[in-house]
Design a protein around this motif. Structure first.
Motif, PDB file in Angstrom:
ATOM      1  N   GLU A   1      36.150  45.811  39.114  1.00 31.99           N
ATOM      2  CA  GLU A   1      35.838  44.921  38.265  1.00 31.99           C
ATOM      3  C   GLU A   1      35.767  43.483  38.746  1.00 31.99           C
ATOM      4  OE1 GLU A   1      39.019  45.990  35.636  1.00 31.99           O
ATOM      5  OE2 GLU A   1      37.783  47.031  34.160  1.00 31.99           O
ATOM      6  N   GLN A   2      34.675  42.728  38.478  1.00 29.45           N
ATOM      7  CA  GLN A   2      34.827  41.417  38.791  1.00 29.45           C
ATOM      8  C   GLN A   2      35.305  40.473  37.900  1.00 29.45           C
ATOM      9  OE1 GLN A   2      30.845  39.676  39.074  1.00 29.45           O
ATOM     10  NE2 GLN A   2      31.431  37.812  40.507  1.00 29.45           N
ATOM     11  N   VAL A   3      36.631  39.823  38.625  1.00 24.40           N
ATOM     12  CA  VAL A   3      37.423  39.038  37.815  1.00 24.40           C
ATOM     13  C   VAL A   3      37.204  37.514  38.023  1.00 24.40           C
ATOM     14  CG1 VAL A   3      39.263  40.844  37.911  1.00 24.40           C
ATOM     15  CG2 VAL A   3      39.094  39.009  39.570  1.00 24.40           C
ATOM     16  N   SER A   4      36.469  37.043  39.092  1.00 22.20           N
ATOM     17  CA  SER A   4      35.968  35.739  39.103  1.00 22.20           C
ATOM     18  C   SER A   4      34.674  35.805  40.063  1.00 22.20           C
ATOM     19  CB  SER A   4      37.054  34.796  39.876  1.00 22.20           C
ATOM     20  OG  SER A   4      37.354  35.296  41.176  1.00 22.20           O
ATOM     21  N   GLU A   5      34.154  34.581  40.296  1.00 24.83           N
ATOM     22  CA  GLU A   5      32.901  34.503  41.018  1.00 24.83           C
ATOM     23  C   GLU A   5      33.034  35.337  42.239  1.00 24.83           C
ATOM     24  OE1 GLU A   5      29.865  31.125  42.355  1.00 24.83           O
ATOM     25  OE2 GLU A   5      31.600  30.494  41.517  1.00 24.83           O
ATOM     26  N   ASN A   6      34.192  35.168  43.081  1.00 23.55           N
ATOM     27  CA  ASN A   6      34.092  35.695  44.510  1.00 23.55           C
ATOM     28  C   ASN A   6      35.384  36.530  44.399  1.00 23.55           C
ATOM     29  OD1 ASN A   6      31.891  34.371  45.497  1.00 23.55           O
ATOM     30  ND2 ASN A   6      32.947  32.546  45.617  1.00 23.55           N
ATOM     31  N   SER A   7      35.849  37.314  43.320  1.00 17.51           N
ATOM     32  CA  SER A   7      36.934  38.175  43.340  1.00 17.51           C
ATOM     33  C   SER A   7      36.815  39.261  42.446  1.00 17.51           C
ATOM     34  CB  SER A   7      38.390  37.408  42.695  1.00 17.51           C
ATOM     35  OG  SER A   7      39.400  38.100  42.914  1.00 17.51           O
ATOM     36  N   TYR A   8      37.246  40.685  43.096  1.00 16.68           N
ATOM     37  CA  TYR A   8      37.236  41.729  42.279  1.00 16.68           C
ATOM     38  C   TYR A   8      38.599  42.498  42.349  1.00 16.68           C
ATOM     39  CZ  TYR A   8      32.087  41.198  43.059  1.00 16.68           C
ATOM     40  OH  TYR A   8      30.899  40.949  42.889  1.00 16.68           O
ATOM     41  N   SER A   9      38.687  43.422  41.305  1.00 13.39           N
ATOM     42  CA  SER A   9      39.902  43.996  41.143  1.00 13.39           C
ATOM     43  C   SER A   9      39.516  45.626  41.382  1.00 13.39           C
ATOM     44  CB  SER A   9      40.651  43.938  39.947  1.00 13.39           C
ATOM     45  OG  SER A   9      39.929  44.422  38.956  1.00 13.39           O
ATOM     46  N   ILE A  10      40.406  46.358  42.313  1.00 16.82           N
ATOM     47  CA  ILE A  10      40.053  47.809  42.213  1.00 16.82           C
ATOM     48  C   ILE A  10      41.308  48.560  42.060  1.00 16.82           C
ATOM     49  CG2 ILE A  10      39.475  49.366  44.124  1.00 16.82           C
ATOM     50  CD1 ILE A  10      38.705  47.123  45.739  1.00 16.82           C
ATOM     51  N   ARG A  11      41.024  49.588  41.043  1.00 19.60           N
ATOM     52  CA  ARG A  11      42.279  50.485  40.695  1.00 19.60           C
ATOM     53  C   ARG A  11      41.751  51.701  40.366  1.00 19.60           C
ATOM     54  NH1 ARG A  11      42.128  50.822  34.956  1.00 19.60           N
ATOM     55  NH2 ARG A  11      40.236  49.643  34.071  1.00 19.60           N
ATOM     56  N   ILE A  12      42.748  52.909  40.505  1.00 17.14           N
ATOM     57  CA  ILE A  12      42.564  54.077  40.306  1.00 17.14           C
ATOM     58  C   ILE A  12      43.252  54.556  38.990  1.00 17.14           C
ATOM     59  CG2 ILE A  12      42.192  56.611  41.373  1.00 17.14           C
ATOM     60  CD1 ILE A  12      42.476  55.082  43.803  1.00 17.14           C
ATOM     61  N   PRO A  13      42.607  54.320  37.634  1.00 25.89           N
ATOM     62  CA  PRO A  13      43.587  54.589  36.396  1.00 25.89           C
ATOM     63  C   PRO A  13      43.848  56.083  36.477  1.00 25.89           C
ATOM     64  CG  PRO A  13      41.353  54.386  35.901  1.00 25.89           C
ATOM     65  CD  PRO A  13      41.209  53.775  37.577  1.00 25.89           C
ATOM     66  N   ASN A  14      43.349  57.164  36.949  1.00 28.09           N
ATOM     67  CA  ASN A  14      43.814  58.332  36.748  1.00 28.09           C
ATOM     68  C   ASN A  14      44.725  58.937  37.921  1.00 28.09           C
ATOM     69  OD1 ASN A  14      41.803  58.561  38.733  1.00 28.09           O
ATOM     70  ND2 ASN A  14      41.456  60.771  37.996  1.00 28.09           N
ATOM     71  N   ILE A  15      45.332  58.269  38.538  1.00 24.80           N
ATOM     72  CA  ILE A  15      46.164  58.862  39.500  1.00 24.80           C
ATOM     73  C   ILE A  15      47.559  57.839  39.169  1.00 24.80           C
ATOM     74  CG2 ILE A  15      44.455  59.474  41.213  1.00 24.80           C
ATOM     75  CD1 ILE A  15      45.559  57.201  43.046  1.00 24.80           C
ATOM     76  N   SER A  16      48.763  58.558  39.450  1.00 29.63           N
ATOM     77  CA  SER A  16      50.101  57.918  39.411  1.00 29.63           C
ATOM     78  C   SER A  16      50.747  57.582  40.867  1.00 29.63           C
ATOM     79  CB  SER A  16      50.905  58.565  38.467  1.00 29.63           C
ATOM     80  OG  SER A  16      51.138  59.862  38.845  1.00 29.63           O
ATOM     81  N   PHE A  17      49.994  57.859  41.935  1.00 30.45           N
ATOM     82  CA  PHE A  17      50.618  57.528  43.103  1.00 30.45           C
ATOM     83  C   PHE A  17      49.512  56.496  43.888  1.00 30.45           C
ATOM     84  CE2 PHE A  17      47.788  61.223  43.010  1.00 30.45           C
ATOM     85  CZ  PHE A  17      47.114  61.165  44.346  1.00 30.45           C
TER      86      PHE A  17
END
Length: 539
Positions: A474-490
């Motif tokens: 997901e893009q959170v600002s003009e030059n910044s992105y967040s990365i996550r894996i919501p379906n794992i707990s490790f």
């Protein structure tokens, strides 16, 4: 309509052969309580195979040691055979027959530690394989010279289709197997272990083959044909000499030299990653069979018709290399429940991939893995249940491809040094080899203990579910992105490429923010099976 016509054609073809296999025998699953009372130590087969009549008969001794009090021994033998008599320790014994089994009555209840020898005399028409080796049985064929050529395959059916036995993967004969197989001259028998003797009486020749290693039931095997035998010594990675012995049809004798050279290259490659050839006290054996192939211990079935390819700098026969790999994963390391079938097939397949890396380089290996990934559909978990799984339930294509991919991913997760060191250490550990059969938990706990990294969540995801990591960017600002894996707990380490380059980041269900003018690329090289999606911008 086409499907209906195809089914009718197949049905008619099967009806034309009255001896064709019409049963689907599986083995494994819950152990029969009547068989939990004893441990098999040794089998002796004294059998005569008649090629013209297509019959099999003789006797089998099963030496068993009691582990619980019992007054009976239950063995498996399909109803296609007639039992002519049973003895216990040389004396006639009562028995009951039915349901592809026979229950032998002991003269009294014996206590744990007692050894008894059960001898079963039997004969009949063995089942013919419908689609060997996947639907096994006997394959009665003729070679190019019109001579009989008979193969046996039983991985998915178990040994009960040709001998009385305790047909469960959890019990291998710890002290090996002797086979006395009689056939008409001039035919030969190729089987497990060492050829002790070859004795002719009249027109019959009896071949005595002996293995002192523990052996899984479907690995017990014999092939009959008019063979040319080629021998050559091989020096193992540890400097020991072991004979390479090849049984090819006489019409293919001229292919033996080339096939032997390919075999030696495969041996050296397997040994580099998995240690010394496991059965050096006996032989490396190959026998040409009228079906594709199977990993019969020290006498691998070969039916690939010399379809050689080249991988990088090396000539290669995929079938030969794969079945040879099972000498390590399947024969030296074997599972006690088909729930863990992937350990045998997945790690052997990973050994196939390593041949590509060894002889064509790392980039070729990575390209090969990406091609395989396209056909992994995750339709069924690799481990369908933790235990009591039979061969039918366990067997599907992804125990090979996805099982290998799990090892490929584990390699990245742990790093090359830790992964290869631990894998080789596991297969060299006596606690997990030969008669000491394994589970997935054994492999999992060994890696965790040796590397200090808990891999259970990783195994749980990839082996016990059909899920893969769902990576969300997901893009959170003009030059910044967040990365996550919501379906794992490790946490999973993954390569992340941004406009600043590629780095290894620890990803989980918690967002990790990266700076980049363009959307980051996740796991570009394909170390994991995964899905990647670009979420809506939060700007």
């Amino acid at each position: 309509m086409m499907k209906k016509r195809l089914l009718l054609t197949l049905f008619s073809a099967l009806c034309l052969s009255t001896q064709a296999q019409d049963n689907n025998w599986a083995w494994g699953g819950p152990l029969d309580p009547a068989q939990a009372t004893f441990d098999v130590k040794h089998y002796t087969l004294r059998l005569e195979l008649a090629p013209e009549a297509r019959t099999l008969g003789g006797s089998v001794d099963a030496v068993v040691e009691l582990v619980a009090p019992t007054d009976k021994i239950k063995l498996n033998l399909i109803n296609a055979y007639t039992v002519h008599g049973v003895k216990v320790d040389g004396k006639k014994a009562k028995y009951t027959r039915g349901d592809d089994a026979l229950e032998v009555q002991l003269k009294q209840a014996y206590q744990p530690g007692r050894r008894v020898t059960v001898t079963v005399a039997y004969a009949g028409t063995p089942p013919e394989a419908a689609n060997p080796p996947w639907q096994g049985g006997f394959t009665f064929a003729k070679d190019g010279n019109g001579r009989h050529w008979i193969g046996l395959s039983s991985q998915n059916e178990g040994a009960k289709i040709f001998m009385p036995c305790k047909d469960h993967p959890s019990d291998e004969p710890d002290e090996g197997v002797d086979q006395f197989i009689s056939v008409p001259a001039p035919y030969q028998v190729a089987a497990n272990g060492i050829l002790v003797s070859e004795k002719k009486k009249g027109n019959q020749v009896t071949y005595h083959w002996k293995t002192d290693y523990s052996i899984n039931n479907y690995g017990i095997n014999f092939t009959v044909g008019d063979f040319a035998v080629t021998r050559r010594d091989y020096i193992t990675v540890e400097g020991n000499t072991v004979p390479m012995v090849m049984y090819l049809l006489r019409e293919n004798e001229q292919r033996a030299t080339e096939l032997m050279e390919i075999l030696e290259i495969s041996l050296k490659t397997q040994e580099k990653y998995f240690g010394e050839y496991p059965f050096r006290k006996e032989k490396v054996g190959i026998v040409e069979t009228p079906y594709l192939g199977m990993e019969h211990q020290t006498i691998n079935a070969y039916g690939n018709k010399f379809r050689f390819t080249t991988v990088g700098d090396a000539p290669y026969d995929h079938l030969l290399h794969h079945e040879l790999g099972h000498e390590w994963w399947g024969n030296k390391v074997s599972v006690k429940d088909w729930a863990d079938f992937w350990v045998q097939e997945g790690l052997t397949t990973y050994g196939d991939w390593l041949f590509v890396e060894e002889h064509a380089g790392h980039e070729a290996y990575m390209r090969h893995v990406k091609l395989v990934a396209r056909n992994i559909r995750n339709e069924k978990p690799i481990i369908v249940r933790e235990k009591n799984v039979d061969s039918d339930e366990a067997y599907h294509g992804e125990i090979y491809s996805k099982g290998a991919y799990v090892m490929h991913s584990l390699r990245y997760l742990l790093g090359d040094e830790a992964f290869f060191r631990t894998l080789k250490k596991f297969i060299l550990d006596p606690a997990y080899t030969y008669g000491n059969q394994v589970t997935t938990a054994d492999l999992q706990e060994y890696f965790t203990r040796e590397t200090g990294q808990d891999i259970k969540p990783f195994f749980d995801l990839y082996l016990r579910t059909t899920e893969v990591p769902e990576v969300v960017i997901e893009q959170v600002s003009e030059n910044s992105y967040s990365i996550r894996i919501p379906n794992i707990s490790f946490t999973l380490p993954m390569e992340v490429r941004t406009d600043a380059g590629t780095r290894r980041l620890e990803l989980s269900d918690k967002p990790v923010e990266v700076k980049s003018e363009t959307a980051p690329v996740i796991d570009e090289n394909g170390w994991y099976l995964k899905n990647v999606s670009i979420g809506e911008s939060t700007l």
